[in-house]
Design a protein around this motif. Structure first.
Motif, short mmCIF file in Angstrom:
data_model
loop_
_atom_site.label_atom_id
_atom_site.label_comp_id
_atom_site.label_asym_id
_atom_site.label_seq_id
_atom_site.Cartn_x
_atom_site.Cartn_y
_atom_site.Cartn_z
N THR A 202 59.29 44.18 25.97
CA THR A 202 57.73 43.64 25.43
C THR A 202 56.70 44.09 26.63
OG1 THR A 202 58.53 41.56 24.18
CG2 THR A 202 56.23 41.67 25.08
N ALA A 203 57.33 44.01 27.86
CA ALA A 203 56.12 44.36 28.83
C ALA A 203 55.89 45.89 28.83
CB ALA A 203 56.65 44.13 30.28
N LEU A 204 57.04 46.65 28.68
CA LEU A 204 57.25 47.91 28.84
C LEU A 204 56.38 48.70 27.39
CD1 LEU A 204 60.46 48.99 30.57
CD2 LEU A 204 58.15 49.04 31.40
N GLY A 205 56.96 48.16 26.38
CA GLY A 205 56.47 48.53 25.01
C GLY A 205 54.96 48.26 24.54
N SER A 206 54.43 47.25 25.32
CA SER A 206 53.14 46.74 25.00
C SER A 206 51.99 47.67 25.79
CB SER A 206 52.79 45.41 25.30
OG SER A 206 53.80 44.79 24.43
N ILE A 207 52.56 48.24 26.97
CA ILE A 207 51.49 48.95 27.77
C ILE A 207 50.73 50.18 27.14
CG2 ILE A 207 51.00 50.59 29.84
CD1 ILE A 207 53.55 49.00 31.16
N PRO A 208 51.21 51.08 26.26
CA PRO A 208 50.11 51.93 25.66
C PRO A 208 48.90 51.38 24.51
CG PRO A 208 52.51 52.84 25.62
CD PRO A 208 52.51 51.30 25.87
N ASN A 209 49.65 50.48 23.63
CA ASN A 209 48.74 49.63 22.81
C ASN A 209 47.69 49.11 23.46
OD1 ASN A 209 48.37 47.27 20.56
ND2 ASN A 209 48.61 49.48 19.59
N THR A 210 48.09 48.28 24.51
CA THR A 210 47.43 47.29 25.02
C THR A 210 46.19 47.79 25.87
OG1 THR A 210 49.13 45.54 25.40
CG2 THR A 210 47.03 45.14 26.81
N ALA A 211 46.64 49.05 26.64
CA ALA A 211 45.82 49.58 27.25
C ALA A 211 44.62 50.57 26.58
CB ALA A 211 46.36 50.72 28.15
N ALA A 212 44.88 50.92 25.12
CA ALA A 212 44.01 51.51 24.51
C ALA A 212 43.08 50.55 23.83
CB ALA A 212 44.73 52.18 23.16
N TYR A 213 43.49 49.32 23.43
CA TYR A 213 42.35 48.43 23.21
C TYR A 213 41.50 47.93 24.17
CZ TYR A 213 44.45 47.73 18.28
OH TYR A 213 44.54 48.15 16.93
N ALA A 214 42.20 47.80 25.52
CA ALA A 214 41.23 47.29 26.57
C ALA A 214 40.32 48.46 26.73
CB ALA A 214 42.23 47.00 27.90
N VAL A 215 40.61 49.69 26.76
CA VAL A 215 39.64 50.79 26.99
C VAL A 215 38.55 50.63 25.78
CG1 VAL A 215 39.51 53.27 27.30
CG2 VAL A 215 41.35 52.01 28.38
N ALA A 216 39.04 50.55 24.73
CA ALA A 216 38.27 50.75 23.64
C ALA A 216 37.15 49.46 23.58
CB ALA A 216 38.74 50.47 22.36
N GLY A 217 37.59 48.20 24.24
CA GLY A 217 36.66 47.09 24.32
C GLY A 217 35.93 47.22 25.62
N ALA A 218 36.28 47.89 26.58
CA ALA A 218 35.15 48.54 27.68
C ALA A 218 34.33 49.41 27.40
CB ALA A 218 36.10 48.58 28.98
N ARG A 219 34.77 50.41 26.50
CA ARG A 219 33.72 51.50 26.17
C ARG A 219 33.16 51.26 24.92
NH1 ARG A 219 34.53 55.70 29.79
NH2 ARG A 219 35.38 54.74 31.66
N ALA A 220 33.17 49.97 24.20
CA ALA A 220 32.60 49.99 22.98
C ALA A 220 31.21 50.23 22.92
CB ALA A 220 32.69 48.44 22.47
#
Length: 256
Positions: A202-220
């Motif tokens: 869960t920790a390893l597999g969630s990194i790419p998707n979570t990072a993408a959403y976090a960046v999208a939220g930060a740069r919205a």
């Protein structure tokens, strides 16, 4: 022992006294049970399943009442800031995922509130926490009642895949978002998958998707920036790849 002389002059051999056998009281026999693990004093399987469903319904109701989606519009309370706020958010994140709040919404909120780096850290911690909570609840309260119901071909195939190849199966489920987060958690809990591989995948597999959403939220606020566009690509490509992979594997699952 010397012989005694009789009146007629003969001798008589002494007879030892008779031994009187008295019956001994019967001793009750204690049944011997084979050694084994202690019996758990748990309620019945279906009573535990009812408790799990009640807890999940209460959590979903609490989400509807408190409406955590307001974080995207109203922001974080000003009393909390920095790492303390990120820690509180991670705890709230984990509880919200147990209550079926969509993770993409929470990931966007993490990026919008704390920026890309701290938002990713907080969201990833909340992801592992929420997955662990759901896995523990499902394993303790739902596994015994639900495992006898795994009779369909698709259900048996999914259970066998998670039980035999737990780490790589869960890693693929997290990398290619086709299965809802909460559904993957409870399916893994009902299977025979071990806890540590589940949390690591869960920790390893969630990194790419979570990072993408976090960046999208930060740069919205800058939807045409390269970082925002790359984040959208990272979100969309795994979903497309997961759809193609599921389509190609459909015959393999039906044959099982």
């Amino acid at each position: 022992m010397p012989d005694a002389t009789t009146r007629s002059g003969g001798t008589a051999t002494a007879v030892p006294p008779a031994v009187v056998l008295r019956p001994t009281p019967a001793v009750p026999l204690t049944p011997v049970t084979p050694a084994g693990p202690a019996v758990r004093a748990w309620p019945s399987a279906y009573l535990r399943l009812a408790l799990l469903l009640t807890l999940l319904a209460a959590a979903a109701t609490a989400v509807l009442v408190f409406d955590p989606q307001r974080l995207l519009t109203e922001g974080w309370p000003p009393q909390l800031g920095g790492f303390a706020a990120a820690g509180v958010f991670a705890l709230a994140y984990g509880l919200c995922t147990v209550a079926f709040v969509p993770r993409p919404l929470l990931n966007l909120a993490a990026g919008a509130l704390f920026g890309s780096t701290l938002g990713l850290t907080s969201a990833l911690a909340g992801t592992v926490l929420g997955a662990g909570l759901a896995f523990g609840l499902g394993r303790a309260l739902g596994q015994d009642a639900l495992r006898p119901l795994l009779r369909g071909r698709w259900l048996k195939a999914a259970d066998g895949q998670l039980s035999r190849h737990g780490f790589r199966s869960m890693l693929a489920a997290r990398l290619f978002p086709g299965v809802p987060f909460w559904a993957a958690n409870y399916c893994a809990a009902v299977s025979r998958m071990r806890t540590l591989p589940f949390l690591l995948a869960t920790a390893l597999g969630s990194i790419p998707n979570t990072a993408a959403y976090a960046v999208a939220g930060a740069r919205a606020s800058a939807p045409t920036s390269p970082a925002f566009l790359i984040a959208l690509a990272v979100i969309g490509l795994p979903a497309l790849a997961g759809t193609v992979l599921a389509w190609r594997k459909r015959h393999h699952l039906r044959a099982r």
